[in-house]
Design an enzyme around this catalytic site. Structure first.
Site, PDB file in Angstrom:
ATOM      1  N   TYR A   1      66.396   2.978  -9.288  1.00 23.90           N
ATOM      2  CA  TYR A   1      65.696   2.866  -7.998  1.00 23.90           C
ATOM      3  C   TYR A   1      64.990   1.508  -7.925  1.00 23.90           C
ATOM      4  CZ  TYR A   1      62.158   3.884  -4.391  1.00 23.90           C
ATOM      5  OH  TYR A   1      61.344   3.839  -3.276  1.00 23.90           O
TER       6      TYR A   1
ATOM      7  N   LYS B   1      65.505  -1.698  -5.236  1.00 26.10           N
ATOM      8  CA  LYS B   1      64.431  -2.243  -4.398  1.00 26.10           C
ATOM      9  C   LYS B   1      64.135  -3.714  -4.759  1.00 26.10           C
ATOM     10  CE  LYS B   1      63.385   1.433  -1.893  1.00 26.10           C
ATOM     11  NZ  LYS B   1      63.569   1.481  -0.429  1.00 26.10           N
TER      12      LYS B   1
HETATM   13  N1  LIG Z   1      57.182   7.944  -0.910  1.00 23.66           N
HETATM   14  C1  LIG Z   1      56.940   6.961  -1.757  1.00 23.66           C
HETATM   15  O1  LIG Z   1      56.160   7.101  -2.716  1.00 23.66           O
HETATM   16  C2  LIG Z   1      57.598   5.620  -1.560  1.00 23.66           C
HETATM   17  C3  LIG Z   1      57.108   4.538  -2.307  1.00 23.66           C
HETATM   18  C4  LIG Z   1      57.715   3.289  -2.145  1.00 23.66           C
HETATM   19  C5  LIG Z   1      58.764   3.150  -1.266  1.00 23.66           C
HETATM   20  N2  LIG Z   1      59.228   4.241  -0.565  1.00 23.66           N
HETATM   21  C6  LIG Z   1      60.358   4.016   0.336  1.00 23.66           C
HETATM   22  O2  LIG Z   1      59.952   4.412   1.631  1.00 23.66           O
HETATM   23  C7  LIG Z   1      61.105   4.766   2.397  1.00 23.66           C
HETATM   24  C8  LIG Z   1      60.833   6.093   3.078  1.00 23.66           C
HETATM   25  O3  LIG Z   1      60.701   7.094   2.083  1.00 23.66           O
HETATM   26  P1  LIG Z   1      59.804   8.400   2.268  1.00 23.66           P
HETATM   27  O4  LIG Z   1      58.759   8.364   1.245  1.00 23.66           O
HETATM   28  O5  LIG Z   1      59.437   8.550   3.680  1.00 23.66           O
HETATM   29  O6  LIG Z   1      60.821   9.514   1.785  1.00 23.66           O
HETATM   30  P2  LIG Z   1      61.665  10.626   2.560  1.00 23.66           P
HETATM   31  O7  LIG Z   1      60.783  11.415   3.448  1.00 23.66           O
HETATM   32  O8  LIG Z   1      62.424  11.324   1.496  1.00 23.66           O
HETATM   33  O9  LIG Z   1      62.643   9.766   3.488  1.00 23.66           O
HETATM   34  C9  LIG Z   1      63.834   9.209   3.069  1.00 23.66           C
HETATM   35  C10 LIG Z   1      64.740   9.249   4.277  1.00 23.66           C
HETATM   36  O10 LIG Z   1      65.916   8.505   4.030  1.00 23.66           O
HETATM   37  C11 LIG Z   1      66.975   9.219   4.636  1.00 23.66           C
HETATM   38  N3  LIG Z   1      68.260   8.830   4.073  1.00 23.66           N
HETATM   39  C12 LIG Z   1      68.604   8.741   2.784  1.00 23.66           C
HETATM   40  N4  LIG Z   1      69.873   8.355   2.675  1.00 23.66           N
HETATM   41  C13 LIG Z   1      70.339   8.196   3.937  1.00 23.66           C
HETATM   42  C14 LIG Z   1      71.578   7.817   4.482  1.00 23.66           C
HETATM   43  N5  LIG Z   1      72.626   7.526   3.695  1.00 23.66           N
HETATM   44  N6  LIG Z   1      71.703   7.761   5.816  1.00 23.66           N
HETATM   45  C15 LIG Z   1      70.672   8.056   6.629  1.00 23.66           C
HETATM   46  N7  LIG Z   1      69.463   8.431   6.168  1.00 23.66           N
HETATM   47  C16 LIG Z   1      69.302   8.503   4.839  1.00 23.66           C
HETATM   48  C17 LIG Z   1      66.637  10.671   4.365  1.00 23.66           C
HETATM   49  O11 LIG Z   1      67.381  11.507   5.220  1.00 23.66           O
HETATM   50  P3  LIG Z   1      67.500  13.097   4.930  1.00 23.66           P
HETATM   51  O12 LIG Z   1      66.182  13.685   5.352  1.00 23.66           O
HETATM   52  O13 LIG Z   1      68.629  13.506   5.794  1.00 23.66           O
HETATM   53  O14 LIG Z   1      67.767  13.258   3.467  1.00 23.66           O
HETATM   54  C18 LIG Z   1      65.161  10.672   4.664  1.00 23.66           C
HETATM   55  O15 LIG Z   1      64.913  10.856   6.036  1.00 23.66           O
HETATM   56  C19 LIG Z   1      62.277   4.789   1.425  1.00 23.66           C
HETATM   57  O16 LIG Z   1      62.993   3.580   1.515  1.00 23.66           O
HETATM   58  C20 LIG Z   1      61.592   4.860   0.058  1.00 23.66           C
HETATM   59  O17 LIG Z   1      62.396   4.324  -0.958  1.00 23.66           O
HETATM   60  C21 LIG Z   1      58.668   5.470  -0.686  1.00 23.66           C
END
Ligand SMILES: NC(=O)c1ccc[n+]([C@@H]2O[C@H](COP(=O)([O-])OP(=O)(O)OC[C@H]3O[C@@H](n4cnc5c(N)ncnc54)[C@H](OP(=O)(O)O)[C@@H]3O)[C@@H](O)[C@H]2O)c1
Length: 263
Positions: free
Chosen positions: A168, A172
């Site tokens: 991961y 990133k």
């Molecule tokens: N939460 C954290 O601690 C954190 C920290 C640093 C960075 N981030 C980044 O923040 C961003 C948002 O994450 P989040 O925390 O909000 O997590 P999340 O709620 O799990 O959201 C991830 C989203 O990505 C979608 N997704 C994944 N693969 C996809 C694809 N091939 N096509 C279309 N949609 C896809 C998922 O869709 P489905 O619902 O259909 O699976 C989900 O809606 C991500 O890039 C993550 O890496 C998160």
């Protein structure tokens, strides 16, 4: 991308009009929270996500909260060959685009990826290759108009590889490096590239991780992101801000010590 595909698109609206925002990965926890703020401000939103039921639910919620326009498309963003037509359709539907907000991503299974290249490749494809495809098209669209904000969620995990999540993290890290280079190319063309680097945030992605109850509140993170996009300040946004000094220290730990740590 062919230039003729972008020249036919609607122009970006005048300053002062409600923002026209394209959200890729609109059902993500961070995107949903951010869009609730934009909806209350009366923004126009085009939402892309792969789960139709979740997408319909968030779209209905944003309409109720005051968005002046909401349209949607169901798409698996791994399918890079569909990106040009998807993006052209979205921008035509919005009647222009002020902000593209890229939020989709997967944490993936680090242990499985250590044993199986296909698992590793899936993480790299979703988190790196797909955003590169989207951003290549979007950046060229914005350069043609000498306007636009490209706001992309990377992660603090990309600042240094750690044994607990280096697949991961490397996806990133690649995204962060791509965005730095893209910014260097397009900033002088009037296009803002914002690299958003959250620390751990309470969303579905992290719900199963140890200590998740103490992770950052998603609404506070979203508020910071909205403000940064409004200011159009290009660069890296650590959110919450405490992650800037923490990652500075982590990046500078000598490797002879770092390799013995359990991070
Ligand atoms: N939460 C954290 O601690 C954190 C920290 C640093 C960075 N981030 C980044 O923040 C961003 C948002 O994450 P989040 O925390 O909000 O997590 P999340 O709620 O799990 O959201 C991830 C989203 O990505 C979608 N997704 C994944 N693969 C996809 C694809 N091939 N096509 C279309 N949609 C896809 C998922 O869709 P489905 O619902 O259909 O699976 C989900 O809606 C991500 O890039 C993550 O890496 C998160």
């Amino acid at each position: 991308m062919s230039s003729s595909a972008t020249t036919a698109l609607a122009p970006t609206p005048a300053i002062g009009a409600p923002k026209k925002i394209l959200v890729l990965g609109a059902t993500s926890g961070i995107a949903e929270s951010t869009c609730r703020i934009w909806a209350a401000q009366g923004a126009s939103l085009f939402l892309v996500a792969r789960n139709p039921d979740k997408l319909a639910a968030v779209a209905a919620d944003f309409r109720t909260r005051g968005a002046s326009f909401v349209d949607t498309a169901v798409a698996d963003l791994d399918a890079t060959e569909t990106h040009p037509s998807l993006l052209a359709h979205a921008i035509n539907s919005l009647g222009g685009m002020d902000v593209a907000y890229l939020t989709h991503g997967i944490l993936g299974d680090q242990s499985a990826a250590e044993q199986d290249f296909n698992t590793a490749a899936q993480i790299l494809h979703t988190n790196f290759m797909a955003p590169v495809s989207l951003l290549t098209w979007l950046a060229n669209y914005c350069v043609q108009r000498r306007a636009g904000v490209l706001a992309v969620i990377s992660s603090v995990a990309g600042d240094r590889g750690r044994k607990s999540n280096y697949l991961y993290g490397s996806s990133k890290a690649g995204l962060t490096a791509f965005l730095a280079g893209l910014r260097n190319r397009v900033d002088r063309e009037g296009v803002t590239v914002l690299t958003i680097k959250p620390g751990p945030v309470k969303t579905a992605m992290t719900a199963a991780l140890p200590g998740s109850a103490s992770f950052a509140d998603v609404d506070a993170v979203a508020q910071t992101i909205v403000q940064a996009i409004d200011k159009k300040t290009p660069g890296d946004l650590y959110v919450p801000i405490k992650w800037a000094p923490i990652m500075f220290v982590i990046r500078h730990i000598p490797d002879r010590i770092f390799k013995k740590l359990n991070l």
